[in-house]
Design a protein around this motif. Structure first.
Motif, PDB file in Angstrom:
ATOM      1  N   VAL A 181      13.174  -3.801  11.943  1.00 36.90           N
ATOM      2  CA  VAL A 181      12.591  -3.506  10.735  1.00 36.90           C
ATOM      3  C   VAL A 181      11.769  -2.003  10.950  1.00 36.90           C
ATOM      4  N   GLN A 182      11.856  -1.241   9.855  1.00 34.22           N
ATOM      5  CA  GLN A 182      11.427   0.041   9.960  1.00 34.22           C
ATOM      6  C   GLN A 182      10.287   0.153   9.137  1.00 34.22           C
ATOM      7  N   THR A 183       9.048   0.652   9.362  1.00 30.90           N
ATOM      8  CA  THR A 183       7.984   1.035   8.547  1.00 30.90           C
ATOM      9  C   THR A 183       8.197   2.639   7.923  1.00 30.90           C
ATOM     10  N   ALA A 201       9.660   8.778   4.986  1.00 35.55           N
ATOM     11  CA  ALA A 201       9.341   9.476   6.239  1.00 35.55           C
ATOM     12  C   ALA A 201       8.874   8.448   7.427  1.00 35.55           C
ATOM     13  N   PHE A 202       9.504   8.462   8.391  1.00 33.77           N
ATOM     14  CA  PHE A 202       9.508   7.374   9.412  1.00 33.77           C
ATOM     15  C   PHE A 202       8.176   7.265  10.023  1.00 33.77           C
ATOM     16  N   VAL A 203       7.571   5.912  10.111  1.00 35.54           N
ATOM     17  CA  VAL A 203       6.363   5.627  10.850  1.00 35.54           C
ATOM     18  C   VAL A 203       6.403   4.840  12.159  1.00 35.54           C
ATOM     19  N   ARG A 204       7.152   3.471  12.258  1.00 40.09           N
ATOM     20  CA  ARG A 204       7.390   2.933  13.515  1.00 40.09           C
ATOM     21  C   ARG A 204       8.705   2.000  12.949  1.00 40.09           C
ATOM     22  N   SER A 205       9.156   1.431  14.039  1.00 37.69           N
ATOM     23  CA  SER A 205       9.944   0.298  13.882  1.00 37.69           C
ATOM     24  C   SER A 205       9.892  -0.586  15.173  1.00 37.69           C
ATOM     25  N   GLY A 220       0.894  -1.077  -0.147  1.00 38.69           N
ATOM     26  CA  GLY A 220       0.085   0.161  -0.136  1.00 38.69           C
ATOM     27  C   GLY A 220       0.670   1.156  -0.121  1.00 38.69           C
ATOM     28  N   GLU A 221       0.531   2.140   0.934  1.00 37.94           N
ATOM     29  CA  GLU A 221       1.336   3.339   1.212  1.00 37.94           C
ATOM     30  C   GLU A 221       2.834   3.125   1.923  1.00 37.94           C
ATOM     31  N   LYS A 222       2.883   1.876   2.537  1.00 37.69           N
ATOM     32  CA  LYS A 222       4.153   1.871   3.315  1.00 37.69           C
ATOM     33  C   LYS A 222       5.151   1.222   2.662  1.00 37.69           C
ATOM     34  N   LEU A 223       6.230   1.193   3.356  1.00 36.85           N
ATOM     35  CA  LEU A 223       7.500   0.842   2.674  1.00 36.85           C
ATOM     36  C   LEU A 223       8.097   0.077   3.974  1.00 36.85           C
ATOM     37  N   LEU A 224       8.386  -1.128   3.989  1.00 39.12           N
ATOM     38  CA  LEU A 224       8.979  -1.903   5.286  1.00 39.12           C
ATOM     39  C   LEU A 224      10.707  -2.241   4.885  1.00 39.12           C
ATOM     40  N   VAL A 225      11.508  -2.007   5.704  1.00 40.08           N
ATOM     41  CA  VAL A 225      12.938  -2.059   5.376  1.00 40.08           C
ATOM     42  C   VAL A 225      13.723  -2.972   6.521  1.00 40.08           C
ATOM     43  N   VAL A 226      14.282  -4.116   6.092  1.00 44.90           N
ATOM     44  CA  VAL A 226      15.093  -4.479   7.085  1.00 44.90           C
ATOM     45  C   VAL A 226      16.547  -3.744   7.288  1.00 44.90           C
ATOM     46  N   ASP A 227      16.402  -3.337   8.511  1.00 41.20           N
ATOM     47  CA  ASP A 227      17.808  -2.503   8.894  1.00 41.20           C
ATOM     48  C   ASP A 227      18.737  -3.342   9.706  1.00 41.20           C
ATOM     49  N   VAL A 269      11.929 -18.672  11.124  1.00 46.31           N
ATOM     50  CA  VAL A 269      11.254 -17.271  10.477  1.00 46.31           C
ATOM     51  C   VAL A 269      10.256 -16.884  11.633  1.00 46.31           C
ATOM     52  N   GLN A 270      10.253 -15.664  12.178  1.00 51.82           N
ATOM     53  CA  GLN A 270       9.542 -15.136  13.255  1.00 51.82           C
ATOM     54  C   GLN A 270       8.363 -14.264  12.361  1.00 51.82           C
ATOM     55  N   VAL A 271       7.147 -14.195  13.092  1.00 51.62           N
ATOM     56  CA  VAL A 271       6.118 -13.503  12.727  1.00 51.62           C
ATOM     57  C   VAL A 271       5.727 -12.642  13.570  1.00 51.62           C
ATOM     58  N   PHE A 272       5.537 -11.090  13.333  1.00 45.74           N
ATOM     59  CA  PHE A 272       5.104 -10.216  14.103  1.00 45.74           C
ATOM     60  C   PHE A 272       3.930  -9.616  13.687  1.00 45.74           C
ATOM     61  N   ASN A 273       3.153  -8.889  14.334  1.00 46.58           N
ATOM     62  CA  ASN A 273       2.014  -8.025  13.992  1.00 46.58           C
ATOM     63  C   ASN A 273       2.689  -6.591  13.746  1.00 46.58           C
ATOM     64  N   GLU A 274       1.796  -5.571  13.051  1.00 46.37           N
ATOM     65  CA  GLU A 274       2.330  -4.443  12.773  1.00 46.37           C
ATOM     66  C   GLU A 274       2.987  -3.702  13.812  1.00 46.37           C
ATOM     67  N   GLU A 275       2.702  -3.923  15.189  1.00 46.95           N
ATOM     68  CA  GLU A 275       3.347  -3.035  16.104  1.00 46.95           C
ATOM     69  C   GLU A 275       4.584  -3.791  16.527  1.00 46.95           C
ATOM     70  N   GLY A 276       4.986  -4.882  15.882  1.00 46.71           N
ATOM     71  CA  GLY A 276       6.114  -5.474  16.499  1.00 46.71           C
ATOM     72  C   GLY A 276       6.206  -6.646  17.479  1.00 46.71           C
ATOM     73  N   ARG A 277       4.954  -7.054  17.759  1.00 47.73           N
ATOM     74  CA  ARG A 277       4.672  -8.027  18.879  1.00 47.73           C
ATOM     75  C   ARG A 277       4.788  -9.436  18.137  1.00 47.73           C
TER      76      ARG A 277
END
Length: 367
Positions: free
Chosen positions: A256-258, A264-268, A243-250, A303-311
């Motif tokens: 992981v940064q969104t 523009a930074f959203v969350r990590s 969508g409008e978001k870009l996720l990057v493995v830092d 392989v780890q699976v997180f929700n959007e907030e990183g939990r």
């Protein structure tokens, strides 16, 4: 003359007996599971299903390592010829890294160990291999992505170039190639195509930047610099657009940064650690239909699976060479049916899993 006929009949019986013996041996070989070749009936039984909350589950599907698993089974006659003349040379994965899927259902795998890109078309039972552009063979193909027209984009970290091929595998262009053959990028790795915005995003790991280009290769801008703060990077590797978001493995900030499409930074989320829930050597990145974020960790070998907030929601895989186990997992890709493709690099294969999302409430449930 009668003696000649008798000799011929004896010889013929010998040939028939030999062919029958070979056929019997081949039937036993064909029936025996080979572990890494064809899918066998008991492959899925070796990996228990992972039962998750809310009616969700994860099932192992199969492992793929060779061209032989794509093409039709060889005839008995061809197998007999193979025993006499020697087996043909089939293409195998050596160190699979990146994975992409196109609209035709083909699985596209970069393999710096060959170096090449494997194109696996199971529906048409065809295998193709890309080895580079015109006069420019691959050196270290890493990231791979496709656009809405099924053009294939391959980042070569050794050459500093992004190769572009059409859907038939014909080389179209080389993005970032400068006069003399050098690349504009220092080490391009992760790439992602945003077909809606007609943009190509390239992670330049050594520059600690993300470049935004149009699909012809013209640079529109870049964002990021080396650092620890939000929006900064320390060896970024993988990118996913949703969508409008870009996720990057830092990678070396172990997070992981969104970001927005413009950086523009959203969350990590994420921090250094050797237990699940933390990140040690994050590599592959993908999202399922529920928006959950999958991260392959090459050193935790899971392989780890997180929700959007990183939990952390759950994880799968462990260190090993068995089915459902990993050694240096890298690339990840998830198709619209929630089939998860994992590049199991040191085990020289792709492993496929099926995530079943939560059932939707029925119309009469009152929810």
């Amino acid at each position: 003359m009668s003696s000649d006929r008798k000799t011929f009949r004896v010889a013929l019986r010998g040939v028939v007996a030999l062919l029958a013996a070979l056929a019997a041996v081949l039937s036993q070989v064909s029936a025996s599971p080979d572990g890494i070749g064809r899918k066998t009936d008991n492959q899925t039984d070796q990996v228990p299903a992972l039962i998750l909350d809310g009616g969700r589950r994860l099932d192992f599907v199969r492992a793929i390592s060779s061209e032989t698993q794509v093409k039709p089974k060889r005839s008995m006659w061809n197998k007999i010829v193979d025993l006499v003349a020697g087996p043909p040379q089939f293409h195998r994965m050596v160190r699979p890294y990146g994975i992409a899927l196109d609209s035709l259902g083909r699985v596209i795998v970069s393999d710096p160990g060959v170096p090449a890109v494997h194109i696996l078309d199971f529906e048409k039972q065809k295998y193709e291999q890309l080895n580079g552009g015109k006069g420019q063979p691959f050196r270290s193909p890493m990231g791979v992505a496709v656009d809405a027209q099924d053009n294939i984009y391959v980042s070569d970290s050794g050459l500093g170039i992004v190769f572009v091929f059409d859907s038939k595998g014909r080389h179209k262009s080389s993005i970032g190639k400068l006069q003399g053959g050098a690349g504009f990028f220092q080490r391009p790795t992760g790439i992602a195509v945003d077909s809606a915005a007609k943009r190509l995003y390239v992670a330049d790991t050594l520059r600690h930047k993300i470049y935004a280009l149009d699909l012809t290769g013209r640079v529109l801008g870049s964002f990021g610099e080396r650092g620890l703060r939000p929006g900064q990077f320390n060896f970024p590797t993988e990118i996913v657009v949703r969508g409008e978001k870009l996720l990057v493995v830092d990678a070396m900030n172990f997070r992981v940064q969104t970001l927005t499409r413009d950086g523009a930074f959203v969350r990590s989320f994420g921090s250094l650690g050797e237990r699940t829930g933390s990140l040690f050597r994050p590599k592959g990145l993908a999202l399922d239909s529920e928006g959950n974020i999958y991260v392959a960790d090459a050193l935790l070998e899971t392989v780890q699976v997180f929700n959007e907030e990183g939990r952390l929601l759950y994880f799968f895989g462990r260190s090993g060479a068995g089915l459902g186990e990993f050694q240096l997992p890298s690339g990840l890709c998830i198709d619209p049916r929630n089939r998860i493709y994992v590049a199991d690099s040191l085990n020289q294969r792709i492993q496929i899993f099926q995530f079943t999302s939560a059932p939707r409430p029925g119309r009469g449930s009152g929810r």
